[in-house]
Design a protein around this motif. Structure first.
Motif, mmCIF file in Angstrom:
data_model
loop_
_atom_site.group_PDB
_atom_site.id
_atom_site.type_symbol
_atom_site.label_atom_id
_atom_site.label_comp_id
_atom_site.label_asym_id
_atom_site.label_seq_id
_atom_site.Cartn_x
_atom_site.Cartn_y
_atom_site.Cartn_z
ATOM 1 N N LYS A 151 0.892 -1.163 0.000
ATOM 2 C CA LYS A 151 0.000 0.000 0.000
ATOM 3 C C LYS A 151 0.925 1.206 0.000
ATOM 4 C CE LYS A 151 -3.858 2.221 2.365
ATOM 5 N NZ LYS A 151 -4.732 2.219 3.547
ATOM 6 N N ASP A 152 1.192 1.734 -1.165
ATOM 7 C CA ASP A 152 2.328 2.644 -1.262
ATOM 8 C C ASP A 152 2.043 3.795 -2.212
ATOM 9 O OD1 ASP A 152 4.815 3.568 -0.739
ATOM 10 O OD2 ASP A 152 5.888 1.902 -1.632
ATOM 11 N N PHE A 153 2.901 4.815 -2.099
ATOM 12 C CA PHE A 153 2.940 5.905 -3.056
ATOM 13 C C PHE A 153 4.212 5.736 -3.893
ATOM 14 C CE2 PHE A 153 0.667 7.850 0.602
ATOM 15 C CZ PHE A 153 -0.572 7.960 -0.008
ATOM 16 N N GLU A 154 4.338 6.532 -4.930
ATOM 17 C CA GLU A 154 5.483 6.387 -5.824
ATOM 18 C C GLU A 154 6.814 6.646 -5.116
ATOM 19 O OE1 GLU A 154 4.975 8.770 -9.247
ATOM 20 O OE2 GLU A 154 3.236 7.682 -10.024
ATOM 21 N N ASP A 155 6.792 7.462 -4.071
ATOM 22 C CA ASP A 155 8.045 7.771 -3.385
ATOM 23 C C ASP A 155 8.408 6.732 -2.316
ATOM 24 O OD1 ASP A 155 6.148 8.279 -1.496
ATOM 25 O OD2 ASP A 155 6.765 10.337 -1.051
ATOM 26 N N GLY A 156 7.591 5.681 -2.188
ATOM 27 C CA GLY A 156 7.899 4.644 -1.211
ATOM 28 C C GLY A 156 7.553 5.009 0.208
ATOM 29 N N HIS A 157 6.802 6.093 0.399
ATOM 30 C CA HIS A 157 6.541 6.596 1.744
ATOM 31 C C HIS A 157 5.798 5.587 2.606
ATOM 32 C CE1 HIS A 157 5.791 9.394 4.953
ATOM 33 N NE2 HIS A 157 4.485 9.304 4.805
ATOM 34 N N LYS A 158 4.900 4.792 2.013
ATOM 35 C CA LYS A 158 4.093 3.874 2.793
ATOM 36 C C LYS A 158 4.640 2.448 2.808
ATOM 37 C CE LYS A 158 0.643 6.367 4.357
ATOM 38 N NZ LYS A 158 0.284 6.452 5.779
ATOM 39 N N ALA A 159 5.836 2.237 2.273
ATOM 40 C CA ALA A 159 6.438 0.914 2.353
ATOM 41 C C ALA A 159 6.654 0.546 3.819
ATOM 42 C CB ALA A 159 7.771 0.892 1.601
ATOM 43 N N ARG A 160 6.440 -0.710 4.168
ATOM 44 C CA ARG A 160 6.605 -1.132 5.559
ATOM 45 C C ARG A 160 7.630 -2.260 5.656
ATOM 46 N NH1 ARG A 160 2.631 -5.538 6.974
ATOM 47 N NH2 ARG A 160 1.480 -6.050 5.069
ATOM 48 N N MET A 161 8.245 -2.352 6.800
ATOM 49 C CA MET A 161 9.252 -3.377 7.019
ATOM 50 C C MET A 161 8.580 -4.685 7.423
ATOM 51 S SD MET A 161 12.357 -3.486 9.805
ATOM 52 C CE MET A 161 13.107 -1.992 9.171
ATOM 53 N N VAL A 162 9.014 -5.789 6.802
ATOM 54 C CA VAL A 162 8.521 -7.111 7.174
ATOM 55 C C VAL A 162 9.714 -7.993 7.499
ATOM 56 C CG1 VAL A 162 6.383 -6.961 5.860
ATOM 57 C CG2 VAL A 162 8.432 -7.843 4.757
ATOM 58 N N TRP A 163 9.433 -9.041 8.274
ATOM 59 C CA TRP A 163 10.510 -9.929 8.711
ATOM 60 C C TRP A 163 10.086 -11.374 8.525
ATOM 61 C CZ3 TRP A 163 10.429 -13.427 12.920
ATOM 62 C CH2 TRP A 163 11.660 -14.057 13.182
ATOM 63 N N ALA A 164 10.986 -12.191 7.972
ATOM 64 C CA ALA A 164 10.754 -13.620 7.769
ATOM 65 C C ALA A 164 11.753 -14.413 8.602
ATOM 66 C CB ALA A 164 10.890 -13.988 6.294
ATOM 67 N N ASP A 165 11.269 -15.413 9.327
ATOM 68 C CA ASP A 165 12.190 -16.238 10.115
ATOM 69 C C ASP A 165 12.902 -17.232 9.199
ATOM 70 O OD1 ASP A 165 10.271 -18.098 9.535
ATOM 71 O OD2 ASP A 165 9.786 -18.607 11.600
ATOM 72 N N SER A 166 13.876 -17.963 9.742
ATOM 73 C CA SER A 166 14.715 -18.854 8.932
ATOM 74 C C SER A 166 13.895 -19.966 8.292
ATOM 75 C CB SER A 166 15.832 -19.446 9.790
ATOM 76 O OG SER A 166 15.289 -20.145 10.914
ATOM 77 N N MET A 167 12.855 -20.439 8.990
ATOM 78 C CA MET A 167 12.033 -21.514 8.430
ATOM 79 C C MET A 167 11.300 -21.043 7.185
ATOM 80 S SD MET A 167 8.970 -23.724 10.225
ATOM 81 C CE MET A 167 10.059 -24.427 11.460
ATOM 82 N N LEU A 168 10.736 -19.836 7.242
ATOM 83 C CA LEU A 168 10.017 -19.302 6.083
ATOM 84 C C LEU A 168 10.977 -19.033 4.931
ATOM 85 C CD1 LEU A 168 7.617 -18.212 4.567
ATOM 86 C CD2 LEU A 168 7.818 -16.074 5.859
ATOM 87 N N LEU A 169 12.164 -18.509 5.231
ATOM 88 C CA LEU A 169 13.142 -18.253 4.170
ATOM 89 C C LEU A 169 13.539 -19.544 3.458
ATOM 90 C CD1 LEU A 169 15.465 -15.672 5.968
ATOM 91 C CD2 LEU A 169 13.824 -15.195 4.146
ATOM 92 N N THR A 170 13.719 -20.606 4.244
ATOM 93 C CA THR A 170 14.064 -21.899 3.658
ATOM 94 C C THR A 170 12.918 -22.435 2.808
ATOM 95 O OG1 THR A 170 15.453 -22.386 5.584
ATOM 96 C CG2 THR A 170 14.850 -24.233 4.179
ATOM 97 N N HIS A 171 11.706 -22.246 3.295
ATOM 98 C CA HIS A 171 10.513 -22.665 2.544
ATOM 99 C C HIS A 171 10.441 -21.930 1.214
ATOM 100 C CE1 HIS A 171 5.848 -23.383 2.690
ATOM 101 N NE2 HIS A 171 6.410 -23.892 1.624
#
Length: 475
Positions: free
Chosen positions: A328-348
């Motif tokens: 959910k963002d604007f062209e300047d990236g203002h509404k970009a949000r940080m997300v985090w994936a644990d090691s299990m999800l990254l491996t998946h």
């Protein structure tokens, strides 16, 4: 920014100011023989107790009325307090969403809360003194507003009390006790607020939680005038107390776990099929279920919105599992949000992308999407991208809920496990205008927030059944 929401706002009446002037006046009014005095004092007391303005309180009917938005029930011995019934609100959608069967948690259509002892005594004396029967507590008087203003001025030693500020006391008390959780305040009081419209689409509140919050707030407002005896709710069965208010079409966690278990089993079978042996006619359903398993794993981990590119590819993430999600963002990236994936999800993610990449290599004659490593196979054998429409189609009737339901489930589970309202809204990508935690002037502690996600999310995902490798059962 709505300045009225800040605890230091001069627009609010302090609890100490209420206790110094208006509260003692209400207590003295119980001894009054003047019907007019009793009526105005009772009106003020119920306004404070319910958080509603005079116009609504003047029309309040007596006894439980399922067709009334708000009503009052007189106490039956040995009860010391009357009770309020008010309708439970839900988010305003253009279309209704109903789920057949027992896949969703049932909703409560109304809430019942105890009145304070002071309010009950005022109402009983007023009704005993009244010589008319109308099914309502108050007479409809043209000059009521003027008399209300005069009564408040004559009994307020601070000279700051107004009818509006008195009616706001309940809201202010709930707002502070919930740490600024506007949606919870709205759901508890049965009143919508435009500033909480987005949060109300995702907020879940059990009936027993709403009762706890109102009783805590009442003790703060009324002190000894509320009463210490336990409340005898006439609908206090565990099933009634577990009903929810707020969000629509919220699935039972058993329903979610059942879908995850089925997807996990299909994913295990899919990975048992070598890429060179994959047959589009024979193994399409296994592939689709494996892709759904990976996509749902992500959607729960990130609270992903129902966006066109619903799957976030592994290359976007750092080794620590961090990435920015522009759902959910604007062209300047203002509404970009940080997300985090644990090691299990990254491996998946690595495993499913690699396996689908191998299948693409083995079938160069087929047309695959260019903007994502994951895809579905339609009934006709055509390759489909990962979109809200295709996700809903392949989940099918087993999960008859909106595609963005994982957002709702995760917000609820994170709050249950202690994530604050503020942090939960950051997780969801919500914020009031000009107060975003990602703005240059924000004091939001990203390190502490990330540490909480690292502590909470893996356990939540495992509890829902997301594991890798995709074992058939989860202990």
């Amino acid at each position: 920014i709505n300045r009225r929401l800040f605890p230091w706002s001069n627009d609010q009446l302090r609890l100490e100011e209420f206790r110094r002037g208006i509260l003692p006046a209400l207590a003295r009014a119980r001894q009054s023989d003047s019907r007019d005095e009793l009526e105005i004092a009772t009106l003020v007391a119920i306004m404070i107790d319910t958080g509603r303005d005079a116009d609504e309180i003047l029309a309040i009917p007596i006894e439980k009325n399922p067709n009334a938005w708000l009503c009052y029930q007189r106490p039956s011995p040995p009860a010391e307090r009357g009770a309020y019934y008010w309708a439970a609100i839900e988010p305003q959608y253009k279309t209704a969403w109903r789920v057949d069967g027992d896949k969703e948690i049932p909703r409560a259509s109304y809430l019942r809360f105890p009145a304070s002892i002071l309010v009950t005594q005022l109402v009983e004396k007023l009704l005993n003194k009244a010589k008319f029967t109308s099914g309502k507590i108050f007479r409809q008087k043209k000059d009521c507003k003027k008399a209300l203003t005069q009564w408040i001025k004559s009994h307020d030693c601070t000279q700051r009390a107004t009818a509006r500020r008195l009616a706001n006391l309940r809201w202010e008390s709930l707002h502070q006790s919930t740490g600024g959780d506007l949606a919870t305040c709205c759901l508890t009081l049965g009143m919508g607020e435009s500033i909480a419209a987005v949060e109300l689409h995702y907020a879940v509140l059990h009936v027993f939680e709403a009762r706890q919050k109102v009783e805590q707030s009442s003790r703060e407002l009324w002190g000894e005038h509320f009463g210490e005896a336990p409340v005898d709710y006439d609908d206090a069965s565990p099933a009634e107390a577990e009903k929810i208010i707020g969000i629509r079409a919220f699935p039972r966690l058993e329903t979610v776990r059942g879908i995850v278990k089925a997807l996990r089993g299909a994913s295990r079978e899919f990975f048992d099929v070598p890429a060179k042996s994959f047959d589009f006619a024979q193994h399409a359903e296994l592939l689709n279920r494996a892709v759904l398993y990976a996509t749902w794993h992500q959607m729960h981990a990130f609270a992903t919105r129902a966006i066109i590119d619903a799957y976030q590819e592994r290359s976007l993430f750092s080794r620590e599992g961090l990435a920015t999600l522009r759902d959910k963002d604007f062209e300047d990236g203002h509404k970009a949000r940080m997300v985090w994936a644990d090691s299990m999800l990254l491996t998946h993610m690595e495993a499913i992308e690699e396996r689908l990449g191998e299948i693409r290599t083995e079938t160069p004659d087929r047309k695959f999407p260019e903007n994502g490593p994951l895809w579905f196979i339609s009934d006709g054998g055509t390759i489909e991208g990962i979109t809200p429409t295709t996700i809903a189609k392949h989940l099918g009737p087993d999960f008859p809920f909106p595609v963005n339901t994982p957002r709702k489930v995760m917000r609820y589970l994170l709050r249950v496990r202690g994530l604050s309202h503020e942090e939960a809204e950051v997780f969801m990508g919500h914020w009031w205008q000009s107060r975003e935690p990602w703005s240059p002037f924000s004091s939001f502690h990203w390190g502490a927030y990330l540490a909480k996600l690292e502590h909470l999310i893996p356990a939540i995902l495992t509890d829902l059944g997301f594991v890798w490798p995709p074992e058939v059962s989860v202990e």
